[in-house]
Enzyme design. Structure first.
Site, mmCIF file in Angstrom:
data_model
loop_
_atom_site.group_PDB
_atom_site.id
_atom_site.type_symbol
_atom_site.label_atom_id
_atom_site.label_comp_id
_atom_site.label_asym_id
_atom_site.label_seq_id
_atom_site.Cartn_x
_atom_site.Cartn_y
_atom_site.Cartn_z
ATOM 1 N N THR A 60 -35.151 3.064 1.498
ATOM 2 C CA THR A 60 -34.476 3.477 0.265
ATOM 3 C C THR A 60 -33.142 2.739 0.139
ATOM 4 O OG1 THR A 60 -35.448 5.675 0.417
ATOM 5 C CG2 THR A 60 -33.479 5.497 -0.928
ATOM 6 N N ASP A 85 -26.342 1.424 6.276
ATOM 7 C CA ASP A 85 -24.947 1.475 5.823
ATOM 8 C C ASP A 85 -24.028 0.787 6.815
ATOM 9 O OD1 ASP A 85 -25.320 3.119 3.416
ATOM 10 O OD2 ASP A 85 -26.112 4.530 4.880
ATOM 11 N N GLU A 105 -36.398 8.761 6.113
ATOM 12 C CA GLU A 105 -36.305 7.402 6.672
ATOM 13 C C GLU A 105 -36.540 7.438 8.183
ATOM 14 O OE1 GLU A 105 -33.214 5.530 3.401
ATOM 15 O OE2 GLU A 105 -32.403 6.379 5.233
ATOM 16 N N ASP A 158 -36.230 -1.315 5.920
ATOM 17 C CA ASP A 158 -35.219 -0.460 5.280
ATOM 18 C C ASP A 158 -33.835 -1.066 5.488
ATOM 19 O OD1 ASP A 158 -33.993 1.658 4.002
ATOM 20 O OD2 ASP A 158 -34.516 3.170 5.499
ATOM 21 N N GLY A 159 -32.893 -0.639 4.678
ATOM 22 C CA GLY A 159 -31.501 -1.070 4.780
ATOM 23 C C GLY A 159 -30.706 -0.187 5.717
ATOM 24 N N LYS A 208 -22.280 -5.021 6.345
ATOM 25 C CA LYS A 208 -22.767 -3.851 7.087
ATOM 26 C C LYS A 208 -22.600 -4.000 8.598
ATOM 27 C CE LYS A 208 -24.343 -2.069 3.238
ATOM 28 N NZ LYS A 208 -25.722 -1.982 2.868
#
Ligand code: 5RP
Length: 219
Positions: free
Chosen positions: A28, A84, A103, A81-82, A121
């Site tokens: 997401t 933060d 996730e 996925d990414g 990041k």
């Protein structure tokens, strides 16, 4: 390359990890959205996807991919996925988009987790991004008090409800020098559903979009 170009480059590099006939786990966030856009160009290779949020499911359906139930697929070969925040040890903070619990479930069900991120990041030590913690609504104050006792500063994410019907506390100042142990400790607090530390199940590959291309960091 600006930040969005870096996200897009990392997302497109993740296509190389897909093998024909796979069912993929998809995360997401804005970097993952670039991955979903890129996936549209090779969707014939993929049999279906398991999504980590309602927002991603909607995008995945819009490009014509079947969104499947993890209870029916069994383990997945690849999750993309990414994050933060990410370290070179492939420990992550996730949950800026509030989807951390699903996730983590999809990441845990996957043999390989490829994390995609822009250069901003990367950090030497986790902790500059407030740690998201998903809590059952009736336990919000209890969990906040316990976190304060652990040295953290929790703040309720205003006006936000997770896809699971819960709340998010964004927590600053916790000691994250041993992320696996903090991840486990937080999850022992009654009322905590999960937290955004991905250390016990960290990423296997980190693709970082930079001004000079995409760097790959592996375990
Ligand atoms: C959502 C997440 C995202 O992966 C994380 O917030 C990164 O988002 P973006 O790609 O928009 O920077 O954990 O819960």
């Amino acid at each position: 390359m600006n930040q969005n170009d870096q996200k897009q480059a990392a997302a497109e590099a993740a296509l190389d990890f897909i093998e024909s006939g796979e069912i993929l786990g998809v995360g997401t966030g804005s970097t993952t959205n670039f991955f979903i856009d890129a996936l549209a160009t090779v969707k014939g290779k993929v049999d279906g996807v398991v999504s980590s949020s309602e927002a991603s499911s909607e995008r995945l359906r819009a490009i014509g991919l079947p969104v499947l139930d993890l209870n029916r697929t069994g383990d997945l070969s690849l999750y993309v996925d990414g994050a933060d925040e990410a370290t070179k040890h492939l420990h992550l903070i996730k949950g800026g988009g509030g989807a951390l619990t699903r996730e983590k479930i999809v990441a845990s069900a996957s043999w390989r987790f490829v994390c995609i991120a822009d250069q901003s990041k990367l950090s030497d030590h986790l902790g500059s991004f407030p740690l998201p913690i998903e809590v059952i609504p009736m336990a919000q104050s209890l969990v906040a008090r316990k976190i304060i006792a652990m040295g953290g500063q929790p703040e309720l994410r205003a006006g936000f409800t997770t896809d699971n019907g819960n709340l998010i506390l964004d927590v600053k100042n916790l000691d994250l020098t041993d992320p696996s142990s903090m991840e486990a400790k937080l999850n022992l607090l009654p009322g905590v559903v999960d937290n955004g530390l991905f250390a016990v199940r960290r990423a296997d590959v980190l693709l970082v979009g930079t001004s000079h291309g995409v760097d790959q960091i592996k375990t």
